[in-house]
Write an enzyme that holds these catalytic residues in place. Sequence first.
Site, PDB file in Angstrom:
ATOM      1  N   ARG A  39       0.697  -1.066   0.120  1.00 29.84           N
ATOM      2  CA  ARG A  39       0.193   0.040  -0.065  1.00 29.84           C
ATOM      3  C   ARG A  39       0.764   1.228   0.004  1.00 29.84           C
ATOM      4  O   ARG A  39       2.104   1.178   0.415  1.00 29.84           O
ATOM      5  CB  ARG A  39      -0.883   0.016   1.293  1.00 29.84           C
ATOM      6  N   LYS A  60      -2.172  -2.989   8.136  1.00 30.97           N
ATOM      7  CA  LYS A  60      -3.039  -2.428   8.940  1.00 30.97           C
ATOM      8  C   LYS A  60      -3.143  -2.959  10.236  1.00 30.97           C
ATOM      9  O   LYS A  60      -2.589  -4.207  10.362  1.00 30.97           O
ATOM     10  CB  LYS A  60      -4.583  -2.781   8.200  1.00 30.97           C
ATOM     11  N   HIS A  98      -2.628   2.456  -5.655  1.00 30.90           N
ATOM     12  CA  HIS A  98      -3.140   1.280  -5.558  1.00 30.90           C
ATOM     13  C   HIS A  98      -3.537   0.428  -6.779  1.00 30.90           C
ATOM     14  O   HIS A  98      -3.633  -0.658  -6.846  1.00 30.90           O
ATOM     15  CB  HIS A  98      -4.516   1.479  -5.097  1.00 30.90           C
ATOM     16  N   ARG A 100      -0.887  -2.068  -6.529  1.00 33.44           N
ATOM     17  CA  ARG A 100      -1.134  -3.101  -5.991  1.00 33.44           C
ATOM     18  C   ARG A 100      -2.226  -4.243  -6.363  1.00 33.44           C
ATOM     19  O   ARG A 100      -1.749  -5.266  -6.366  1.00 33.44           O
ATOM     20  CB  ARG A 100      -1.650  -2.467  -4.502  1.00 33.44           C
ATOM     21  N   HIS A 122      -3.508  -9.654   3.534  1.00 36.37           N
ATOM     22  CA  HIS A 122      -5.136  -9.379   3.992  1.00 36.37           C
ATOM     23  C   HIS A 122      -5.347 -10.312   5.117  1.00 36.37           C
ATOM     24  O   HIS A 122      -4.758 -11.453   5.032  1.00 36.37           O
ATOM     25  CB  HIS A 122      -5.906 -10.139   2.574  1.00 36.37           C
ATOM     26  N   TYR A 126      -9.709 -11.080  -6.681  1.00 38.70           N
ATOM     27  CA  TYR A 126      -8.766 -10.886  -7.721  1.00 38.70           C
ATOM     28  C   TYR A 126      -8.729 -12.190  -8.789  1.00 38.70           C
ATOM     29  O   TYR A 126      -8.383 -12.098  -9.929  1.00 38.70           O
ATOM     30  CB  TYR A 126      -7.321 -10.522  -7.352  1.00 38.70           C
TER      31      TYR A 126
END
Length: 325
Positions: free
Chosen positions: A152, A175, A247, A250, A273, A282
Amino acid sequence: MTAIEEARARYLRHVTVERGLSPNTVAAYRRDLTVYEEFLATRGIADAAGVSAGDVAEFAQWLRSRPGHPLAASSVSRMLSAVKSFHRFLTEEGLVADDVTTTARPPKLPARLPKAISIAQVEALLAATDGDSAQRLRDKALLELMYATGARVSEAVDLNVDDVIEGDVVRLFGKGNKQRIVPLGSYARKALDAYLVRARPVFSVRGTATPALFLGARGARVSRQNAWLIIQGAASRAKLGIEVSPHTLRHSFATHLLEGGADVRVVQELLGHASVATTQIYTLVTADALRDAYAAAHPRARWAPGEREAREAAAMRAGAAAVGR
């Protein structure tokens, strides 16, 4: 300070210290909850204990229809998520008796597939950063690293020099400050080596000492906005003719890995993730590539001699007949 403002401050300390959420996420929660508190204030509610399920439902409706600035479904969903998390915290802490958001449902969002660009377009984008100036060496290192790791933009600009481990892998903090180790690849490693030796020293002497990996012209850490401008500039020089954002790299990283045969669980780990379900979106992007591969490899998937031409001719006749009617 009202009771609900005190509760919000306590909640924000919780997500910052105990849950370790990023400053950007905490700032977003603060903004969303401020809007929520202002809405409740118009209804004379200054204590979370006085909020009802109906108040929460009307807040969601107000967001979608407020004069002058109605929010899209995605924004409403985000703000409701913050409100639900806030009330869940209050219930768990015993500050309120019941969680009034349990029946609140976010608006249904349209299916949005990640926007990836082709390998050729990525190569053109990266080639647009070629050059021997300190700025171009930095830009190439940044873009090569983002495409090589799927980082990111916040993860990339938050990197310190020590996060590049032995030149082969990079340590990213995602995150919730979750750490993951991602391989760099030869192109990114070469670009980083050139930047660290020939460009970063040029920038570092212009500012105060900092461990930041990517530096701007004044020697400070490159910001997210700077990174966005760097990518926009490269896309403009590459004449891609499409919108490219941080993004995009990514998304392209994940899509190209899956198209190349990588396991979805591996891609999940590389992207950081929490759930494989997030990564599996995806696989929808690569469906066309899978169909093409199937058609090329399966003996019963190929057109029989003359069949494609016959079907195309039949389709044209049907179209002409439809126009005639």
